[in-house]
Design a protein around this motif. Structure first.
Motif, PDB file in Angstrom:
ATOM      1  N   GLY A 107      29.098  28.932 130.567  1.00 24.17           N
ATOM      2  CA  GLY A 107      28.856  28.175 129.348  1.00 24.17           C
ATOM      3  C   GLY A 107      30.076  27.452 128.815  1.00 24.17           C
ATOM      4  N   VAL A 108      30.892  26.861 129.713  1.00 22.73           N
ATOM      5  CA  VAL A 108      32.085  26.127 129.298  1.00 22.73           C
ATOM      6  C   VAL A 108      31.969  24.676 129.733  1.00 22.73           C
ATOM      7  CG1 VAL A 108      33.575  28.157 129.324  1.00 22.73           C
ATOM      8  CG2 VAL A 108      33.331  26.798 131.411  1.00 22.73           C
ATOM      9  N   LYS A 109      32.727  23.799 129.067  1.00 21.21           N
ATOM     10  CA  LYS A 109      32.676  22.369 129.338  1.00 21.21           C
ATOM     11  C   LYS A 109      33.822  21.881 130.206  1.00 21.21           C
ATOM     12  CE  LYS A 109      30.409  21.395 124.917  1.00 21.21           C
ATOM     13  NZ  LYS A 109      30.486  20.627 123.645  1.00 21.21           N
ATOM     14  N   ILE A 157      43.267  19.963 134.652  1.00 19.56           N
ATOM     15  CA  ILE A 157      42.040  20.405 133.991  1.00 19.56           C
ATOM     16  C   ILE A 157      40.909  19.515 134.465  1.00 19.56           C
ATOM     17  CG2 ILE A 157      42.340  18.937 131.947  1.00 19.56           C
ATOM     18  CD1 ILE A 157      41.274  21.379 130.305  1.00 19.56           C
ATOM     19  N   VAL A 158      39.730  20.109 134.681  1.00 20.92           N
ATOM     20  CA  VAL A 158      38.569  19.356 135.137  1.00 20.92           C
ATOM     21  C   VAL A 158      37.441  19.569 134.128  1.00 20.92           C
ATOM     22  CG1 VAL A 158      37.666  21.225 136.603  1.00 20.92           C
ATOM     23  CG2 VAL A 158      37.079  18.843 137.115  1.00 20.92           C
ATOM     24  N   SER A 159      36.794  18.478 133.752  1.00 20.60           N
ATOM     25  CA  SER A 159      35.728  18.525 132.751  1.00 20.60           C
ATOM     26  C   SER A 159      34.395  18.187 133.399  1.00 20.60           C
ATOM     27  CB  SER A 159      36.017  17.532 131.625  1.00 20.60           C
ATOM     28  OG  SER A 159      35.913  16.194 132.110  1.00 20.60           O
ATOM     29  N   ARG A 160      33.331  18.352 132.620  1.00 18.52           N
ATOM     30  CA  ARG A 160      32.013  17.982 133.123  1.00 18.52           C
ATOM     31  C   ARG A 160      31.959  16.492 133.447  1.00 18.52           C
ATOM     32  NH1 ARG A 160      27.952  20.861 128.840  1.00 18.52           N
ATOM     33  NH2 ARG A 160      29.134  19.510 127.437  1.00 18.52           N
ATOM     34  N   VAL A 197      30.168  27.361 138.006  1.00 19.80           N
ATOM     35  CA  VAL A 197      30.963  28.213 137.129  1.00 19.80           C
ATOM     36  C   VAL A 197      30.834  27.741 135.678  1.00 19.80           C
ATOM     37  CG1 VAL A 197      33.317  28.905 136.527  1.00 19.80           C
ATOM     38  CG2 VAL A 197      32.578  28.960 138.906  1.00 19.80           C
ATOM     39  N   MET A 198      30.886  26.427 135.459  1.00 22.10           N
ATOM     40  CA  MET A 198      30.722  25.904 134.104  1.00 22.10           C
ATOM     41  C   MET A 198      29.382  26.314 133.516  1.00 22.10           C
ATOM     42  SD  MET A 198      32.261  22.037 134.131  1.00 22.10           S
ATOM     43  CE  MET A 198      33.982  21.681 134.524  1.00 22.10           C
TER      44      MET A 198
END
Length: 224
Positions: free
Chosen positions: A116-118, A132-135, A111-112
């Motif tokens: 195109g989201v981080k 929240i979950v990040s790369r 999905v990221m």
């Protein structure tokens, strides 16, 4: 086989901003909590967007150079609106692209990449913000020890799932790179084994040197 989920990897409690938070308070919020972005929520705790450092920096990048040496940048209408924004709702990227806590690392990463989201706000079944979950969070699965990866492949996959004899296939893991050696009964089992190994959390790559007893793939005969 156990795959770590978004719910296990996400950060919580999560820093958030209301829609009407002013620009300067947003900048202070990011600095105070040492984060690069925060979800923007409505009065019910539902994420409606995400505001990041990049969103705030449009305020500066959209202005004329005080020295007059640089030309005034051309901005699209939506970029101009953000550059002139003064509140979270005006500055945020919307709508919020969200994840569910039961998602696997693969689902969240896809999905990221597709959107195109981080980072992804994580919501429950009522769309309320949970974390929240990040790369960077997703990359933590690749910090697993090689021994843990090898034990999972040998125990859960080879013995538990495929019911192979302990001596049939040996597994070596170095830096997350898996090497399989030995033999299996049928040729069709080789790609299955490789695919299952690639699905183990922390595996970077899989190389196989596997022989097989019978060719059950129905491939064309090779001329002598």
């Amino acid at each position: 086989m156990h795959h770590r989920t978004v719910g296990e990897l996400m950060t919580r409690p999560v820093v958030r901003a209301p829609r009407d938070m002013p620009f300067k308070e947003l900048a202070g919020l990011l600095t105070e909590h040492d984060v690069t972005a925060v979800p923007v929520v409505d009065g019910s705790g539902h994420p409606v967007g995400v505001v990041s450092e990049a969103d705030l920096l449009r305020k500066s990048s959209g202005q004329a150079d005080p020295s007059g040496l640089l030309p005034v940048p051309h901005l699209e209408a939506w970029e101009r609106a953000k550059a002139e924004g003064a509140s979270a709702q005006e500055l945020m990227s919307a709508p919020a692209v969200c994840a569910r806590p039961e998602w696997t690392v693969v689902e969240a990463a896809r999905v990221m990449a597709d959107r195109g989201v981080k980072r992804l706000p994580v919501v429950d079944e009522t769309d309320r913000l949970l974390g929240i979950v990040s790369r960077g969070d997703l990359l933590r699965v690749f910090l697993r020890h090689d021994d843990a990866i090898r034990d999972e492949i040998e125990g859960d996959l080879l013995r538990g799932t495929l019911r192979l004899a302990p001596s049939a296939v040996t597994v070596q893991v170095r830096g997350g790179e898996v090497t399989l050696e030995g033999s299996v009964e049928a040729r069709s089992l080789v790609p299955v084994l490789v695919r299952l190994c690639r699905g183990v959390d922390g595996v970077v790559s899989v190389t196989e040197h596997l022989a097989y007893g019978t060719d059950d793939t129905g491939g064309p005969a090779v001329a002598a």
